[in-house]
Design an enzyme around this catalytic site. Structure first.
Site, short mmCIF file in Angstrom:
data_model
loop_
_atom_site.label_atom_id
_atom_site.label_comp_id
_atom_site.label_asym_id
_atom_site.label_seq_id
_atom_site.Cartn_x
_atom_site.Cartn_y
_atom_site.Cartn_z
N TYR A 170 1.48 -1.27 -0.16
CA TYR A 170 -0.05 0.06 0.12
C TYR A 170 0.86 0.91 0.45
O TYR A 170 1.25 1.01 1.05
CB TYR A 170 -0.61 0.05 0.94
CG TYR A 170 -1.22 1.40 1.66
CD1 TYR A 170 -2.99 1.80 1.07
CD2 TYR A 170 -0.67 2.60 1.65
CE1 TYR A 170 -3.67 2.85 1.25
CE2 TYR A 170 -1.36 3.56 2.31
CZ TYR A 170 -2.88 4.11 1.67
OH TYR A 170 -3.83 5.45 2.60
N GLU A 219 -3.26 7.32 -3.84
CA GLU A 219 -2.93 6.20 -3.36
C GLU A 219 -3.35 4.93 -4.70
O GLU A 219 -3.63 5.05 -5.39
CB GLU A 219 -3.84 5.68 -2.71
CG GLU A 219 -4.11 4.54 -1.59
CD GLU A 219 -5.78 4.51 -0.56
OE1 GLU A 219 -6.15 4.78 0.08
OE2 GLU A 219 -6.59 4.11 -1.42
#
Ligand code: GDP
Ligand code: MN
Length: 380
Positions: free
Chosen positions: A101, A190
């Site tokens: 992530y 993101e």
């Protein structure tokens, strides 16, 4: 402005962040065609402006063009957290060895961009942040110094990535993501998951990209990406008319001039025991036509049972607003109760105009609290 995954990935691609080949499909047949062009297997992905698509059944693997068409049929029209799927992104399927992530956003506390990275990426990232916050490595970027690769290396080593090939690729992606973040005036970039394939290639498998609305004038090609169908009809109308409009869930429609006054109007409606249906901010101006347009927007909201006009005249003149109200009542044929509180510049003249015309559904109150009470009472 939030971008769809495929739009965010297009921007990633422009900044050199590795992504898979894909095609946009608006029908199951187009998904079929996309799968033919890309070669199978492919992933068929719902494009909606919300996360958690995987868990909601909006991301499916397909092994043939016919399968892609079938999967697309099942995904089009799906309701994912209130967002209906009208677009599908078909992309070459990737083999996944690891899911990481990576994101960059603003830390308003330190007034700096903040990178977050963890090797525990994937669909349950919220759980990581909550239950295992130490696994989330963080890095602030000084906006004056700019991005420094050594900082990114610290972030990647800190999160426990030990493979040198991965380290190198991720450090490079962090630098490019920072370029994209600054270059596009983003509020959030993101990548979840940032995957590592079995042969050690790192790439972005998903994208969440939010661009600052106030900077869109600098990025016409991003502004064009806005999907008008994803914006509720009233907000679209408000935007066209240049009024600030926010939908809420009560019964009283609120019109005020200036953000501060509008916010306190919401409070005073709550104090009077009511709930705002929405609010419109006329801004500092508030000429007669502006009032008519704002009322038009508010009236398209079926939840509104009464309207509360709260005007404090500074630069705005209350007599001009009063003219606008009368003009709107006449032109729009409004039957529902309208409660008006006028104070400040030319308030006397404004109140006199309203009193002289005296439409039956118009209620002029002397104070903000009186007006709020009346509006709440009339909305019942
Ligand atoms: P989200 O659920 O809205 O975050 O959508 P994502 O694009 O992140 O996809 C959700 C999950 O689907 C990912 O975490 C992957 O596990 C899986 N997925 C997506 N694309 C692929 C792919 O190309 N291959 C494989 N094997 N899985 C994928
Ligand atoms: Mn994701």
């Amino acid at each position: 402005m939030d971008l769809y995954e495929y739009q965010g990935k297009e921007l990633f691609r422009r900044y050199g962040i590795p992504v898979s080949q894909g095609r946009l499909a608006l029908t199951p047949q187009e998904a079929h065609q996309a799968a033919v062009e890309l070669g199978c297997p492919v992933v068929v992905k719902a494009q909606v402006l919300t996360g958690g698509r995987g868990k909601a059944g909006g991301v499916k693997l397909a092994t043939s063009p016919a399968d892609a068409e079938e999967k697309a049929k099942g995904i089009f029209g799906l309701d994912i957290k209130g967002h209906i799927v009208h677009r599908i992104w078909v992309e070459e399927a990737s083999d996944i060895a690891k899911e990481y992530y990576l994101s960059v956003t603003f830390d308003r506390g330190t007034k700096k961009p903040l990178f977050m990275f963890t090797t525990e990426g994937g669909v349950d990232i919220e759980d990581v942040a909550e239950n295992n916050p130490d696994a989330l490595a963080k890095l602030h970027i000084d906006p004056l110094e700019g991005f420094q690769p050594y900082q990114a290396r610290r972030l990647v080593y800190g999160a426990g990535v030990t493979d040198p090939g991965e380290q190198k690729q991720i450090v490079s992606i962090i630098g490019k993501l920072y370029d994209a973040f600054v270059g596009c005036d983003a509020m959030l970039c993101e990548i979840n998951p940032l995957i590592v394939t079995p042969d050690g290639t790192v790439k972005a498998l998903d994208s969440k990209f939010t661009v600052d609305d106030n900077a869109l004038y600098k990025h016409p090609e991003i502004a064009e990406m806005r999907d008008l169908a994803s914006v509720p009809a009233q907000e679209r109308l408000a935007k066209e008319k240049g009024v600030t409009y926010v939908k809420l869930d009560g019964e009283v429609g609120i019109l005020g001039n200036g953000a501060g006054l509008v916010m306190s109007t919401l409070d005073v409606i709550a104090l009077a025991g009511g709930k705002p249906a929405n609010f419109c901010d006329l801004g500092g101006g508030g000429d007669a036509d502006g009032v008519v347009e704002a009322l038009e927007v508010i009236l398209t909201d079926p939840d509104v049972k009464a309207i509360f006009f709260n005007i404090f005249g500074g630069i705005t003149r209350c007599d001009v607003v009063a003219e606008g109200i009368l003009k709107a009542l006449e032109r729009l044929d409004i039957a529902m109760p309208v409660v008006v509180r006028l104070d400040g510049t030319n308030a006397e003249a404004g109140r006199k105009l309203l009193a002289d015309a005296a439409p039956p559904n118009l209620h002029v109150e002397p104070t903000m609290l009186d007006a709020a009470r009346r509006a709440v009472e009339l909305s019942r």
